[in-house]
Scaffold this active site. Structure first.
Site, PDB file in Angstrom:
ATOM      1  N   ARG A   1      10.802  -6.359   5.468  1.00  0.00           N
ATOM      2  CA  ARG A   1      10.585  -4.914   5.280  1.00  0.00           C
ATOM      3  C   ARG A   1      11.473  -4.086   6.203  1.00  0.00           C
ATOM      4  NH1 ARG A   1       4.683  -2.199   5.545  1.00  0.00           N
ATOM      5  NH2 ARG A   1       4.626  -2.799   7.737  1.00  0.00           N
TER       6      ARG A   1
ATOM      7  N   ARG B   1     -10.114   1.819   8.425  1.00  0.00           N
ATOM      8  CA  ARG B   1      -9.753   0.472   8.852  1.00  0.00           C
ATOM      9  C   ARG B   1     -10.935  -0.220   9.512  1.00  0.00           C
ATOM     10  NH1 ARG B   1      -3.853   1.458   9.004  1.00  0.00           N
ATOM     11  NH2 ARG B   1      -2.749  -0.422   9.601  1.00  0.00           N
TER      12      ARG B   1
ATOM     13  N   LYS C   1       0.823  -1.221   0.000  1.00  0.00           N
ATOM     14  CA  LYS C   1       0.000   0.000   0.000  1.00  0.00           C
ATOM     15  C   LYS C   1       0.856   1.271   0.000  1.00  0.00           C
ATOM     16  CE  LYS C   1      -2.418  -0.290   3.731  1.00  0.00           C
ATOM     17  NZ  LYS C   1      -2.244  -1.572   4.391  1.00  0.00           N
TER      18      LYS C   1
ATOM     19  N   ARG D   1      10.563  -2.005  11.499  1.00  0.00           N
ATOM     20  CA  ARG D   1       9.546  -1.384  12.343  1.00  0.00           C
ATOM     21  C   ARG D   1       9.298  -2.224  13.596  1.00  0.00           C
ATOM     22  NH1 ARG D   1       4.481   0.571   8.692  1.00  0.00           N
ATOM     23  NH2 ARG D   1       3.354  -0.438  10.383  1.00  0.00           N
TER      24      ARG D   1
ATOM     25  N   ARG E   1      -1.890  -7.877  13.727  1.00  0.00           N
ATOM     26  CA  ARG E   1      -2.387  -6.903  12.748  1.00  0.00           C
ATOM     27  C   ARG E   1      -3.132  -7.590  11.611  1.00  0.00           C
ATOM     28  NH1 ARG E   1       3.040  -4.885  11.606  1.00  0.00           N
ATOM     29  NH2 ARG E   1       2.290  -3.417  10.061  1.00  0.00           N
TER      30      ARG E   1
HETATM   31  P1  AMP Z   1       0.280   1.427   9.112  1.00  0.00           P
HETATM   32  O1  AMP Z   1       1.537   2.195   8.877  1.00  0.00           O
HETATM   33  O2  AMP Z   1      -0.849   1.856   8.222  1.00  0.00           O
HETATM   34  O3  AMP Z   1       0.492  -0.070   9.123  1.00  0.00           O
HETATM   35  O4  AMP Z   1      -0.213   1.808  10.596  1.00  0.00           O
HETATM   36  C1  AMP Z   1       0.587   1.524  11.725  1.00  0.00           C
HETATM   37  C2  AMP Z   1      -0.269   1.478  12.977  1.00  0.00           C
HETATM   38  O5  AMP Z   1      -0.902   2.754  13.171  1.00  0.00           O
HETATM   39  C3  AMP Z   1      -1.416   0.479  12.939  1.00  0.00           C
HETATM   40  O6  AMP Z   1      -0.999  -0.836  13.295  1.00  0.00           O
HETATM   41  C4  AMP Z   1      -2.355   1.090  13.978  1.00  0.00           C
HETATM   42  O7  AMP Z   1      -1.901   0.863  15.287  1.00  0.00           O
HETATM   43  C5  AMP Z   1      -2.215   2.585  13.695  1.00  0.00           C
HETATM   44  N1  AMP Z   1      -3.182   3.042  12.664  1.00  0.00           N
HETATM   45  C6  AMP Z   1      -2.901   3.517  11.419  1.00  0.00           C
HETATM   46  N2  AMP Z   1      -4.024   3.852  10.768  1.00  0.00           N
HETATM   47  C7  AMP Z   1      -5.043   3.592  11.613  1.00  0.00           C
HETATM   48  C8  AMP Z   1      -6.460   3.706  11.516  1.00  0.00           C
HETATM   49  N3  AMP Z   1      -7.053   4.162  10.396  1.00  0.00           N
HETATM   50  N4  AMP Z   1      -7.204   3.328  12.589  1.00  0.00           N
HETATM   51  C9  AMP Z   1      -6.632   2.871  13.718  1.00  0.00           C
HETATM   52  N5  AMP Z   1      -5.314   2.729  13.878  1.00  0.00           N
HETATM   53  C10 AMP Z   1      -4.502   3.083  12.837  1.00  0.00           C
END
Ligand code: AMP
Length: 229
Positions: free
Chosen positions: A130, A93, A17, A162, A173
């Site tokens: 990653r 989400r 993504k 990360r 996740r």
């Molecule tokens: P990502 O980089 O999109 O994988 O996001 C990393 C982390 O940020 C996720 O595992 C969540 O803890 C939090 N996060 C990001 N976007 C959202 C969202 N739309 N709703 C809730 N938590 C989010």
């Protein structure tokens, strides 16, 4: 270069993504709005909210809908996104977030929701390898590292794994994705907004597939409908 589009990109963690959203935002000349990046920036600034967010993110859990949508509403009400559009990455989400986003955009609506489809065994492999830049979030992997010594090619920041890319957090996740985010696919399908894109293959191939699907949709809806933004 095409311009002006309001896109959401869905896909499991590790589906590519982030990479595709950056490319689409360049192609359509609109901001890339990533809730993950915004939350990581909050965490880095060590505000009380940022520190609480970091603990939740490190566990691989979700931040509450209200808090995330407050961040998103602020960003999408800025002039650049309001005027030209955006590529939204990592949000919605949950169905509650999708409903809040729909309301936030009124009287406009999204142009399209892309679902990047990659089999789970492949995303697991991608996530394990990653690596990301701590400063600008640029993506690398153990097979495509930065040119010099785990230093970001874009900004010179440190490139690391990360904290939430551990096996346990990844499992949590992906599990959350199946329970909370996968239902959005039907939600957007019922609104005739969803296009499923095969996310396997090189990043270049996936970008070409995605842009082709968007352009086909523009044609289907009538010449230039999305260009009027
Ligand atoms: P990502 O980089 O999109 O994988 O996001 C990393 C982390 O940020 C996720 O595992 C969540 O803890 C939090 N996060 C990001 N976007 C959202 C969202 N739309 N709703 C809730 N938590 C989010």
């Amino acid at each position: 270069m095409a311009s002006g589009v309001r896109l959401v990109v869905l896909g499991k963690q590790g589906a590519g993504k982030g990479t595709q959203c950056v490319r689409l935002s360049h192609h359509y000349a609109v901001p890339h709005v990533s809730t993950g990046d915004m939350l990581r920036a909050e965490a880095k600034s060590r505000t009380p909210f940022g520190l609480r967010a970091r603990a939740v993110m490190d566990r691989g859990e979700l931040i509450s809908d209200d808090l995330v949508m407050e961040l998103v509403a602020t960003r999408l009400n800025e002039e650049d996104t309001k005027g030209r559009g955006f590529v939204l990455d990592g949000c919605p989400r949950t169905t509650a977030q999708a409903e809040a986003l729909e309301e936030l955009l009124l009287p406009d609506r999204l142009d399209m929701v892309i679902d990047l489809e990659v089999p789970t065994h492949q995303v697991l492999r991608r996530l394990a390898s990653r690596r990301v830049c701590v400063d600008c979030g640029a993506n690398y992997s153990t097979s495509t590292p930065p040119l010099v010594n785990w230093t970001c090619d874009v900004c010179g920041g440190e490139v690391i794994q990360r904290v939430d890319d551990t096996e346990e957090a990844i499992k949590r996740r992906l599990d959350l994705y199946e329970r909370q985010t996968a239902p959005l696919i039907d939600w957007y399908k019922s609104r005739d907004l969803l296009r499923v894109i095969n996310g396997t293959g090189s990043a270049d191939i996936v970008t070409r597939r995605t842009i082709r699907a968007i352009e086909l949709e523009r044609t289907r809806r009538g010449a230039g409908a999305l260009d009027d933004q």
